[in-house]
Design an enzyme around this catalytic site. Structure first.
Site, PDB file in Angstrom:
ATOM      1  N   ASP A  12      -6.489  10.236  32.934  1.00  7.74           N
ATOM      2  CA  ASP A  12      -7.064  11.540  32.583  1.00  7.74           C
ATOM      3  C   ASP A  12      -6.136  12.484  31.798  1.00  7.74           C
ATOM      4  OD1 ASP A  12      -9.056  10.422  34.135  1.00  7.74           O
ATOM      5  OD2 ASP A  12      -9.182  12.043  35.584  1.00  7.74           O
ATOM      6  N   LYS A 110     -15.350   7.877  34.019  1.00  4.55           N
ATOM      7  CA  LYS A 110     -15.780   8.032  35.417  1.00  4.55           C
ATOM      8  C   LYS A 110     -16.287   9.438  35.637  1.00  4.55           C
ATOM      9  CE  LYS A 110     -11.079   9.261  36.553  1.00  4.55           C
ATOM     10  NZ  LYS A 110     -11.348  10.670  36.925  1.00  4.55           N
ATOM     11  N   CYS A 155      -6.772  12.673  40.804  1.00  6.27           N
ATOM     12  CA  CYS A 155      -7.173  11.379  40.225  1.00  6.27           C
ATOM     13  C   CYS A 155      -6.077  10.316  40.299  1.00  6.27           C
ATOM     14  CB  CYS A 155      -7.708  11.587  38.821  1.00  6.27           C
ATOM     15  SG  CYS A 155      -9.304  12.456  38.881  1.00  6.27           S
TER      16      CYS A 155
HETATM   17  C1  VGL Z   1      -9.465  15.629  38.327  1.00  5.77           C
HETATM   18  C2  VGL Z   1     -10.338  17.375  39.529  1.00  5.77           C
HETATM   19  C3  VGL Z   1     -11.592  17.144  39.016  1.00  5.77           C
HETATM   20  C4  VGL Z   1      -8.269  14.823  37.951  1.00  5.77           C
HETATM   21  C5  VGL Z   1     -10.718  15.375  37.803  1.00  5.77           C
HETATM   22  O1  VGL Z   1      -8.271  14.165  36.878  1.00  5.77           O
HETATM   23  O2  VGL Z   1      -7.293  14.834  38.731  1.00  5.77           O
HETATM   24  N1  VGL Z   1      -9.296  16.618  39.193  1.00  5.77           N
HETATM   25  N2  VGL Z   1     -11.780  16.140  38.153  1.00  5.77           N
END
Ligand code: VGL
Ligand code: ZN
Length: 201
Positions: A12, A110, A155
């Protein structure tokens, strides 16, 4: 080059998790250059993208009266409510502009189901709906994964715990992650990862 059984999972590294983004993680952009330098050392390279439809159930704005970072109870368990982030096709959902994505073998998305969040690169937050990543890694002969990216306590943490549960040897390079750190979530994540046998390098 590392041995053929090793993959790097770049979690991410997207605009919304970097300074200026909708769910900015402090220093999120600092890890981009060193991740670029590390990726080519691995024979298998996977990048993930948080990829939500507008109005996703993990967004506070989807729950009248709720504010970002409050908790709610979902059918699959407790869920933090987030600011709108990583909306499919938006600039915020794009990878950080400095990230070298060309060397990636696979990009896995995702969190695309409206009713369920997905922190982990392996399973959605119900801990049973698979993303397909396990099958991809196994069919490429991978048994060891190294994780870097954002955010350490969400994540990256959930992905590392699932990888360990699935029987992979797991290492997280902490210096190539950055945390959201909501009410002790970083300390909790570190403890959980260590208890699960994840190596914090
Ligand atoms: C994430 C919160 C919401 C992350 C993704 O990538 O850690 N955190 N969505
Ligand atoms: Zn998300």
């Amino acid at each position: 080059m590392r041995p053929a059984n090793e993959a790097i999972l770049v979690i991410d590294v997207q605009n919304d998790f970097c300074p200026g983004g909708h769910l900015a993680v402090a220093g999120g952009d600092e890890i981009v250059a060193p991740i670029n330098a590390l990726m080519p050392e691995f024979p298998v390279r996977v990048l993930t993208q948080d990829w939500h439809p507008a109005g996703h159930s993990s967004f506070a704005a989807s729950h009248p009266g709720k504010a970002p970072f409050e908790m709610i109870e979902m059918p699959y368990g407790p869920q933090v409510l987030w600011p709108d982030h990583c909306i499919q096709g938006s600039e915020g959902a794009a990878f950080h502009g400095g990230l070298a994505t060309d060397p990636g073998d696979l990009i896995i998305r995702k969190g695309f189901r409206s009713a369920i969040d997905s922190y982990s690169a392996f399973f959605e937050n119900d801990h049973e709906t698979p993303t397909g990543l396990e099958g991809y890694l196994r069919s490429r002969g991978v048994d060891t994964v190294t994780l870097v990216g954002l955010a350490t306590d969400y994540c990256v943490n959930y992905s590392a715990l699932d990888a360990a549960k699935l029987g992979f040897k797991v290492r997280v390079i902490e210096s190539l992650t950055r945390a959201i750190d909501l009410e002790g979530s970083l300390a909790q994540a570190r403890a959980d990862m260590q208890a699960a046998g994840v190596e914090l390098a």
